[in-house]
Design an enzyme around this catalytic site. Structure first.
Site, PDB file in Angstrom:
ATOM      1  CB  THR A 114      -0.899   0.023   1.264  1.00 61.05           C
ATOM      2  OG1 THR A 114      -1.412  -1.281   1.482  1.00 61.05           O
ATOM      3  CG2 THR A 114      -2.040   0.994   1.112  1.00 61.05           C
TER       4      THR A 114
ATOM      5  NE  ARG B  25       5.269   0.686   5.478  1.00 61.34           N
ATOM      6  CZ  ARG B  25       4.274   1.502   5.778  1.00 61.34           C
ATOM      7  NH1 ARG B  25       3.400   1.162   6.695  1.00 61.34           N
ATOM      8  NH2 ARG B  25       4.128   2.661   5.165  1.00 61.34           N
TER       9      ARG B  25
ATOM     10  CB  SER C 174       4.068   4.723   7.938  1.00 58.05           C
ATOM     11  OG  SER C 174       2.995   5.543   8.272  1.00 58.05           O
ATOM     12  CG  HIS C 175       1.278   3.019  10.973  1.00 58.14           C
ATOM     13  ND1 HIS C 175       1.352   3.225   9.619  1.00 58.14           N
ATOM     14  CD2 HIS C 175       0.683   1.838  11.151  1.00 58.14           C
ATOM     15  CE1 HIS C 175       0.800   2.200   9.010  1.00 58.14           C
ATOM     16  NE2 HIS C 175       0.385   1.337   9.902  1.00 58.14           N
TER      17      HIS C 175
ATOM     18  CG  ASP D 114       2.331   8.511  10.847  1.00 58.28           C
ATOM     19  OD1 ASP D 114       2.508   9.732  10.645  1.00 58.28           O
ATOM     20  OD2 ASP D 114       2.293   7.669   9.941  1.00 58.28           O
TER      21      ASP D 114
ATOM     22  CG  ASP E 241       5.398   8.593   7.634  1.00 53.34           C
ATOM     23  OD1 ASP E 241       4.575   8.288   8.524  1.00 53.34           O
ATOM     24  OD2 ASP E 241       5.128   8.504   6.418  1.00 53.34           O
TER      25      ASP E 241
ATOM     26  CG  ASP F 180       1.958   9.732   6.419  1.00 57.42           C
ATOM     27  OD1 ASP F 180       1.956   9.291   7.591  1.00 57.42           O
ATOM     28  OD2 ASP F 180       2.141   9.007   5.412  1.00 57.42           O
ATOM     29  NE  ARG F 181      -1.069   5.972   9.142  1.00 53.48           N
ATOM     30  CZ  ARG F 181      -1.646   4.789   9.209  1.00 53.48           C
ATOM     31  NH1 ARG F 181      -2.364   4.461  10.274  1.00 53.48           N
ATOM     32  NH2 ARG F 181      -1.517   3.908   8.240  1.00 53.48           N
TER      33      ARG F 181
ATOM     34  CB  THR G 147      -6.856   1.271   0.907  1.00 53.20           C
ATOM     35  OG1 THR G 147      -8.164   1.192   1.449  1.00 53.20           O
ATOM     36  CG2 THR G 147      -5.869   1.560   2.019  1.00 53.20           C
TER      37      THR G 147
ATOM     38  CD  GLU H  50      -9.356   3.216   7.655  1.00 48.12           C
ATOM     39  OE1 GLU H  50      -9.400   3.147   8.900  1.00 48.12           O
ATOM     40  OE2 GLU H  50      -8.422   2.761   6.966  1.00 48.12           O
ATOM     41  CB  SER H  51      -5.676   4.592   8.008  1.00 45.45           C
ATOM     42  OG  SER H  51      -5.377   5.219   6.770  1.00 45.45           O
TER      43      SER H  51
ATOM     44  CE  LYS I  46      -1.351   8.489   5.709  1.00 45.96           C
ATOM     45  NZ  LYS I  46      -1.066   7.417   4.754  1.00 45.96           N
TER      46      LYS I  46
ATOM     47  NE  ARG J 228      -5.386  -2.105   7.591  1.00 46.73           N
ATOM     48  CZ  ARG J 228      -4.512  -2.140   8.601  1.00 46.73           C
ATOM     49  NH1 ARG J 228      -4.920  -2.425   9.817  1.00 46.73           N
ATOM     50  NH2 ARG J 228      -3.230  -1.910   8.387  1.00 46.73           N
TER      51      ARG J 228
HETATM   52  C1  VG1 Z   1      -2.649   1.408   5.836  1.00 47.95           C
HETATM   53  C2  VG1 Z   1      -3.928   2.223   5.811  1.00 47.95           C
HETATM   54  C3  VG1 Z   1      -3.992   3.059   4.545  1.00 47.95           C
HETATM   55  C4  VG1 Z   1      -2.728   3.928   4.437  1.00 47.95           C
HETATM   56  C5  VG1 Z   1      -1.491   3.048   4.541  1.00 47.95           C
HETATM   57  C6  VG1 Z   1      -0.218   3.877   4.584  1.00 47.95           C
HETATM   58  O1  VG1 Z   1      -2.635   0.497   4.754  1.00 47.95           O
HETATM   59  O2  VG1 Z   1      -5.056   1.400   5.887  1.00 47.95           O
HETATM   60  O3  VG1 Z   1      -5.153   3.850   4.571  1.00 47.95           O
HETATM   61  O4  VG1 Z   1      -2.712   4.619   3.228  1.00 47.95           O
HETATM   62  O5  VG1 Z   1      -1.530   2.269   5.731  1.00 47.95           O
HETATM   63  O6  VG1 Z   1      -0.216   4.727   5.694  1.00 47.95           O
HETATM   64  P1  VG1 Z   1      -3.047  -1.066   4.914  1.00 47.95           P
HETATM   65  O7  VG1 Z   1      -2.818  -1.640   3.553  1.00 47.95           O
HETATM   66  O8  VG1 Z   1      -2.197  -1.617   5.996  1.00 47.95           O
HETATM   67  O9  VG1 Z   1      -4.498  -1.064   5.314  1.00 47.95           O
HETATM   68  V1  VG1 Z   1       1.217   5.324   6.362  1.00 47.95           V
HETATM   69  O10 VG1 Z   1       0.882   6.541   7.396  1.00 47.95           O
HETATM   70  O11 VG1 Z   1       2.232   4.477   5.560  1.00 47.95           O
HETATM   71  O12 VG1 Z   1       2.067   6.031   5.227  1.00 47.95           O
HETATM   72 CO    CO Z   2       2.638   7.471   7.982  1.00 46.55          CO
END
Ligand code: VG1
Ligand code: CO
Length: 547
Positions: A22, A26, A117-118, A281, A283, A285-286, A348, A368-369, A380, A500
């Site tokens: 996504t 990673r 990310s998170h 988070d 990085d 973006d959240r 997504t 939604e995340s 984001k 999910r």
């Molecule tokens: C999750 C979230 C998605 C978001 C992605 C990256 O993906 O559901 O909405 O864009 O993380 O977020 P998944 O495939 O695990 O549902 V982050 O803050 O990497 O950059």
């Molecule tokens: Co992030």
């Protein structure tokens, strides 16, 4: 000049597990840090890109473990690939939205963003890498597919042998025709924020006795929050929590949700809670937005930002259209319909918003995340969302719960939750979705929880800008009476599978607008589990987390 011709070729067997999910590649640190692994991935990127001669790239990351090592590898391989100029954040740091803005502002040919990310960091945690194109957005599917097939047939990579670059000192230096420019990671981003928001209004709001608390979770946003919220706007330094970026996030799980950022939730239960509390988070973006005894659901957040767009100077020219990811609540659709603007539904992953933003079809989008953003970037942007909410509160001079309640009275409330099932065996996760996929065609018209299923499908997206198709993006089951269940497998995990399950229930009755989402959605959660046969296939009788 150590350009492509002087680079050393290192023969190496292809790694065949470098498919991006996504949000980029990673992996566990121990996978990504193994010899030649990152190098081979980078080689696949460079071979697929066909960068112009003398290209410029941006590089930076969220400061997690291995960030420093990876940046140096990128610089040496960029040199070998004939890149002429790299712009890097000081210390190898850049938040994801700041990197996206920088690529755009400096008209770079793209950039590497180092983050998972998170996901947790540290030597036993996760690491990740994304390539963003010249538009500042994540590589589109055609490019990630090309990179993946290149990675499977590589026989080695090219790298320059050169001493480590000093990334601590701001300034430009030249090494054999290769220019490395180290920039303050916050400066350009802060300027962009100054153009989008009325800093005097926000300053006055704080000066008049309002308070904001911000939880940076030892991710990259600490320095950004310090500079913008504290130094520029006058927030109290003690209200910025965990502001120094650390390689292991100080042991925190840098995910701005009520479970991982529970300390902030606790702060908001106190009588002297801040007017606005927010978290971001790893990085940056959240965003999670809270107030006294109040958690703003991300789907509501974007709908309410749209409804209050006149409070945000960055939207002074109006909003052409909006978009949300498919599982995100339909609260946004209700406001867009009232305003008579288009609301797009995308798979997504932020990259699906990029064509819509680039073509001017939309100016605001979200997931939604805990992700919200606008056309100022192609990622984001957590801090941007916080500044949006500060602007709405300051301009309306009302509390967040009061604004939300008034919103629900007008549009109804979309109760919303995500239930995640952490499944050890990845195949069992696939089996749940495959089983649903088989049953979907027969679902419409059948009864479900006392109502009738109006529509059921596996979401198929056709990009309205370039016509590209993305199939199998999640099972949606729309039940008469304003309920909806969505199922999909996560594409960001590094072990097992995460199923999910997204639950939504629309409520118009005025006396039912302030109920507990846990209680309202419990029956739908059970129905979702039974409909997908989750317990039988995975052995899990309850979700691992409810967010
Ligand atoms: C999750 C979230 C998605 C978001 C992605 C990256 O993906 O559901 O909405 O864009 O993380 O977020 P998944 O495939 O695990 O549902 V982050 O803050 O990497 O950059
Ligand atoms: Co992030």
């Amino acid at each position: 000049m150590p350009l492509a011709s002087d680079a050393r070729f290192v023969p190496c067997k292809a790694f065949t597990d470098q498919k991006m999910g996504t949000a980029g590649l990673r992996k566990k640190v121990r996978v990504l840090a193994q010899p030649h692994y990152l190098e081979m991935f980078l080689q696949a990127v460079f071979e697929s890109l066909r960068l112009p001669k003398g290209a410029t790239l941006v590089v930076g990351g969220d400061g997690r473990f291995h960030n420093d090592v990876a940046v140096q590898v990128i610089l040496r391989m960029a040199m070998a690939a004939g890149v002429r100029h790299v712009i890097a954040g000081r210390g190898g740091l850049l938040s994801t939205p700041a990197a996206s803005c920088l690529i755009r502002e400096r008209r770079a040919d793209g950039g590497f963003l180092l983050t998972a990310s998170h996901n947790p960091g540290g030597p036993d945690g996760d690491f990740g890498i994304k390539f963003n194109t010249a538009s500042g957005g994540q590589a589109p599917a055609q490019l990630t597919d090309a990179i993946y097939s290149a990675s499977c047939r590589l026989i080695g990579y090219r790298i320059c042998d050169t001493a480590p670059f000093d990334l601590q000192r701001i300034g430009t230096s030249d090494r054999d025709g290769f220019t490395i420019e180290v920039v303050d990671p916050v400066a350009a981003y802060e300027q962009t924020m100054q153009q989008l928001f009325d800093f005097d209004l926000l300053r006055n709001w704080l000066r008049n006795g309002h308070r904001i608390a911000f939880e940076a979770m030892h991710g990259v946003t600490g320095p950004y929050a310090q500079r913008i919220l504290v130094d520029s706007l006058g927030a109290s330094a003690g209200d910025i929590w965990h502001a120094d970026p650390r390689p292991d996030f100080g042991g925190l799980h840098p995910d701005p949700n009520p479970v991982d950022a529970h300390a902030l939730v606790d702060l908001c239960t106190a009588a002297d809670a801040p007017d606005l509390a927010a978290a971001s988070d790893g990085d940056g973006d959240r965003n999670m937005i809270l107030a006294h005894r109040f958690l703003l659901s991300p789907g509501d957040s974007i709908a309410m930002i749209l409804a209050n767009a006149d409070c945000v100077p960055g939207f002074r020219n109006g909003i052409s259209g909006v978009a949300r990811s498919m599982p995100t609540s339909r609260a946004l659709d209700a406001v867009a319909a009232a305003l008579g603007i288009s609301c797009y539904e995308t798979p997504t992953g932020w990259r699906y918003f990029c064509n819509l933003l680039e073509s001017g079809r939309i100016d605001l989008c979200g997931e939604e995340s805990f992700g919200t953003g606008s056309s100022h970037a192609r990622e984001k942007d957590g801090l941007w969302a916080v500044l949006c909410w500060m602007s709405v509160l300051a301009k309306r001079n009302e509390s967040l719960p009061a604004i939300a309640t008034a919103h629900w009275r007008r549009y109804g409330r979309h109760y919303y939750q995500r239930h995640d099932y952490e499944i050890d065996d990845a195949a069992a996760g696939e089996a749940v979705v495959a089983g649903l996929r088989d049953r979907v065609p027969a679902m419409p018209g059948t009864r479900c929880g006392g109502a009738q299923i109006a529509q059921a499908d596996d979401f198929h997206y056709r990009d309205p800008v370039d016509g590209s198709e993305s199939a199998r993006q999640g099972i949606r089951v729309i039940i008469d009476g304003g309920r909806r269940i969505v199922y999909r497998l996560s594409g960001t995990g590094t072990t097992g599978a995460t199923l999910r399950v997204y639950l939504e229930q629309h409520e118009m009755r005025p006396e039912r607008l302030n109920d507990d989402p846990d209680r309202v959605l419990a029956p739908l959660g059970t129905l979702a589990r039974e409909t997908a046969d989750i317990e039988r296939v995975t052995g899990l009788g309850a979700p691992s987390t409810r967010i």
